[in-house]
Design an enzyme around this catalytic site. Structure first.
Site, PDB file in Angstrom:
ATOM      1  CG  ASP A  24      45.332  -7.281  68.006  1.00 17.38           C
ATOM      2  OD1 ASP A  24      45.219  -7.479  69.234  1.00 17.38           O
ATOM      3  OD2 ASP A  24      44.805  -8.012  67.146  1.00 17.38           O
ATOM      4  CE  LYS A  85      44.174  -9.013  75.090  1.00 20.89           C
ATOM      5  NZ  LYS A  85      43.915  -8.884  73.641  1.00 20.89           N
ATOM      6  CD  GLU A 184      41.209  -7.136  71.893  1.00 24.81           C
ATOM      7  OE1 GLU A 184      40.401  -8.083  71.857  1.00 24.81           O
ATOM      8  OE2 GLU A 184      42.257  -7.165  72.551  1.00 24.81           O
ATOM      9  CG  ASP A 206      37.896 -11.603  68.455  1.00 27.45           C
ATOM     10  OD1 ASP A 206      38.500 -12.590  67.982  1.00 27.45           O
ATOM     11  OD2 ASP A 206      38.481 -10.652  69.007  1.00 27.45           O
TER      12      ASP A 206
END
Ligand code: AMP
Length: 630
Positions: A24, A85, A184, A206
């Site tokens: 991850d 990211k 994800e 999330d």
């Protein structure tokens, strides 16, 4: 407070040769997981957690990554990089909203790339993410005691082709074969074994440190379809820390109106205290706290109630539920049609978050797996299945956004539509508009809108070397192929002439193969550098210990050894000192060897034994080092 790690320490279920770990690669934190003999689990060293903060610190020409970089971020903000990211596969225009929030400098580079500036060096987001991946890889290798070469890496469901490609390139630069890129939310659902139910609709909520994502997935057979995604790329635990810090500030100022709390030092401290209070309140109804600012002669203590935290964060949570409603609408579902809810991200530990999500969906969410680890664990399960060659059982994702090319008048012609299961392939025939045209320009886009100006340009595709023919006669077959990772390759052939036309794909956002290779070459050069430096440190320490041994044994040397020998030893010690001041471990090693020879008789005396025996053992351990570092 962190609990001592009680997790069992066992072997991965796969033989080392076929091990594929799940990684991850997160905005704030990254980690790896694998399937062990006792089941899937995040990879960690004994007594340590598995998480590597996605923070980088540039120090003396090299990167420090993870906790050490995070801990020092306030001391060296100008050399610290985080949230990489957010930059992956984006150009400077895409980043308009992000840039004002990032304290480091991001510059536009060629072909839509951006680069991060640290001092007088610049780095692509791919290189920076590769450093994070390398750190995760290294930690996992040390924990497992075996090399890791292959990984399944996760990305947000909304990542487009450029962002996926950038992630894949980061893996390559890090020396990892990215065998699959998985969404994800899909990984989170797999971690809970929802794939085994064969069909159903799953909501994955999330809530992390800086981002919120809701994804609605539909599972049918062995395919997870992302029906819709929604969210806020700037909402998360950081906002809650800020709110708590503001509340503390108000209380302090009521007591001490003269306090100066806006300065960077106090601000940072209040945020840190704010985060701790927030975390403590996930397990208590209230928590005491104190703020000390000795410079301002300030000492403040109080109690923070969970009720207060809830009041402060409720507007944010309501906004996440609004996103959930929009995602459901887009998926054409009602909350009652959701069969499972999965919670992901550190902030989903907050009790109010759980209550609100449960209230909204009318069902209890899955929370039994650590929300920080659940995505990596799902990716690890995928890796395990891929390593075992059980491709039949491997879940498939779908293409998140349609792929196509620009046609006349700037319209977008889709070759592969969103939600097509991958791998997927489509071909279309094109021809020329002008007589004797020998080249065709094709522009590749991804998106759902009618005009390419509203879609994302993925690259230009230039078909050259067509035989001269009247307009409309050439038949150019363009093929789009999306592999199992959701990554696109384009190829073309002119059919009528049978002649193979030369093609060039120029990525709009991303690195060319040549660039990746250059970065990898540099990394290899640095690896040799790093090894040399490490050896220098070791050899220098050893030289120091040996010198101490010689000095200790010197009275005996005076008795045992002829003067000429003693002079030679002293001269050789000078040679060692000189080599130790240099940067060449092989030279230092050579001089140490010479010293070892000269002092051999001393090794048998009482005084010198300890150090000089150690010296000999050291040489035995390091025999062959030259070959490794060369
Ligand atoms: P992630 O981005 O998923 O790693 O989540 C990190 C966020 O989770 C940070 O804002 C943390 O402060 C927050 N967090 C971690 N543990 C807890 C907890 N027990 N209660 C509330 N928030 C937490």
């Amino acid at each position: 407070m962190t609990e001592p790690d009680k997790r069992p320490e066992t072997k991965p279920a796969e033989p080392p040769a076929s091990l594929i770990v799940g990684i991850d690669l997160g905005t704030t934190n990254s980690l790896a997981a694998a399937v062990f003999e006792h089941g899937p689990e995040a990879i960690h060293k004994p007594g340590q957690g598995p998480i590597v903060p996605s923070v980088l610190l540039r120090k003396e020409g090299r990167w420090v990554v993870g906790e050490a970089a995070r801990a020092q971020r306030t001391e060296a903000p100008e050399r610290t990089v985080f949230s990489v990211k957010r930059l992956m596969g984006r150009d400077i225009q895409d980043l308009a909203e992000d840039l004002p929030r990032l304290p480091y400098t991001v510059e536009a580079a060629q072909r839509g790339l951006v680069k991060v500036r640290v001092g007088d060096e610049t780095f692509t987001p791919q290189e920076l993410s590769a450093e994070i991946l390398k750190a995760v890889k290294r930690e996992a290798e040390e924990a497992l005691g075996m090399p890791i070469e292959r990984a399944v890496v996760t990305v947000p469901a909304y990542f487009d082709d450029a962002q996926r490609q950038a992630t894949r390139d980061a893996g390559r630069i890090a020396g990892l074969e990215v065998v699959r890129i998985v969404n994800e939310p899909t990984a989170a659902a797999i971690a809970y074994g929802l794939d085994e139910q064969q069909r159903g609709t799953v909501a994955v909520y999330d809530l992390g440190g800086g981002t919120f994502d809701i994804s609605i997935l539909e599972l049918s057979g062995s395919v997870f379809k992302v029906l819709s995604t929604h969210g806020d790329t700037h909402l998360g635990g950081d906002d809650f820390d800020h709110e708590v810090a503001q509340e503390i500030k108000r209380r302090i100022l009521a007591d001490r109106p003269d306090a100066e709390l806006e300065r960077p030092g106090p601000s940072m401290l209040l945020r840190k205290i704010g985060e701790q209070i927030k975390i403590d309140l996930s397990g208590a109804d209230e928590t005491p706290f104190s703020v000390e600012l000795p410079g301002q002669n300030l000492q403040f203590s109080d109690v923070f109630a969970a009720e207060t935290l809830n009041r402060l964060i409720e507007p944010y949570l309501d906004s996440t539920l609004e996103s959930c409603r929009k995602a459901l609408d887009a998926a054409g579902k009602t909350p009652e049609q959701i069969d499972d809810v999965v919670l992901v991200g550190g902030s989903s530990r907050i009790p109010l978050v759980r209550r609100k999500v449960e209230g909204f969906f009318g069902r209890r969410p899955n929370v039994s797996i650590d929300p920080d680890e659940v995505v990596a664990i799902g990716a690890g399960v995928q890796g395990h299945l891929l390593a075992g060659g059980r491709r039949d059982y491997v879940l498939l994702d779908v293409i998140p956004l349609s792929l196509g090319i620009e046609t006349l008048g700037g319209t977008f012609s889709k070759l592969i539509t969103a939600n097509t299961t991958i791998p997927a392939q489509a071909t279309e025939l094109f021809t020329t508009y002008v007589d004797n045209q020998t080249g065709v320009d094709l522009n590749i886009y991804q998106g759902e809108r009618e005009f390419v100006r509203d879609c994302r340009n993925l690259g230009r595709f230039k078909l050259k070397g067509l035989p001269a023919m009247p307009a409309g006669l050439p038949k150019v077959e363009v093929a789009f192929l999306v592999d199992a990772n959701g990554i696109l390759t384009v190829s073309a052939v002119e059919q009528r002439s049978g002649q193979e036309a030369r093609i060039e794909v120029i990525p709009s956002h991303g690195l060319t193969n040549a660039e990746i290779e250059r970065i990898m070459d540099e990394a290899i050069e640095h690896a040799v550098d790093d090894l040399n430096q490490r050896q220098m440190v070791e050899f220098r320490n050893m030289a120091q210990a040996v010198f101490q041994g010689i000095e200790k044994a010197w009275p005996e040397a005076e008795e045992m050894l002829p003067k000429a020998q003693r002079v030679r030893i002293r001269a050789q010690m000078e040679m060692v000192k000189r080599a130790a001041a240099g940067e060449n471990p092989i030279a230092l090693r050579f001089e140490m060897d010479q010293l070892g020879e000269l002092t051999r008789p001393l090794a048998d005396t009482n005084m010198g034994r300890a150090a000089l025996t150690e010296l000999r053992k050291f040489f035995e351990d390091h025999s062959g080092d030259e070959h490794d570092s060369g």
